[in-house]
Design an enzyme around this catalytic site. Structure first.
Site: not given
Ligand code: NI
Length: 175
Positions: A46, A51, A93-94, A135-136, A139
């Site tokens: 995701g 991000q 997480c990226l 999670h997204e 963000h």
């Molecule tokens: Ni993340």
């Protein structure tokens, strides 16, 4: 389409509340395409607009990693309407490379969102999809999964997190 730079832990964009999307313009559609490409190249499940330092309530999910042969999905202005249960699952997480931790979150959610054509959806989901969406959506509210682990665990990670933040500052300072 273009690949976008994924900002890392310590970047201020990750701590801002994202702005609502009023009009699904051509630039929003292009942004969604860029995000899908960026997510797929990074092999993430995701990606949320903050991000890539875009303050917009937009996220994409690599649905093909959850269910075979399903195309990537775009969620505009997503809102979690209800949640139920509680389950621990490992998250990464990226924007926080090389760190994975167990996080406890609701098991099931009901979410509403717009698609790229402006169509309204209300869906219930569980399992991996419910986890990734939560999670997204975090963000979009300036929250990270490391905010949801115990204080002790976070303390154990503090050196690693500081190192990511330092490296991130150096990277973004470069021309
Ligand atoms: Ni993340």
């Amino acid at each position: 389409m273009a690949l976008r730079y994924i900002v890392k832990y310590g970047h201020p964009a990750l701590r801002m509340k994202a702005r609502q999307i009023e009009t699904i313009s051509a630039s929003i559609r292009e942004l969604a395409e860029d995000m899908i490409e960026t997510m797929e190249v990074a092999e993430g499940i995701g990606l949320a607009a903050p991000q890539i330092a875009e303050s917009k309530t937009l996220l994409v999910i690599n649905a093909g990693l959850i269910e075979e042969d399903v195309p990537a999905k775009v969620y505009i202005n997503p809102v979690i309407l209800a949640e139920a249960g509680s389950i621990s699952m490992e998250e990464g997480c990226l924007s926080i490379p090389d760190i994975r931790e167990d996080v406890i979150r609701p098991e099931m959610i009901k979410i509403k969102y717009l698609d790229l054509e402006g169509g309204q959806h209300e869906e219930e989901c569980n399992g991996m999809l419910a986890r990734v969406l939560q999670h997204e959506v975090d963000h979009l509210n300036g929250l990270l999964f490391v905010d949801r682990i115990s204080q002790i665990k976070r303390k154990l990670l503090s050196k690693k997190l500081k190192a990511i933040a330092t490296q991130s500052k150096e990277e973004t300072a470069q021309p």
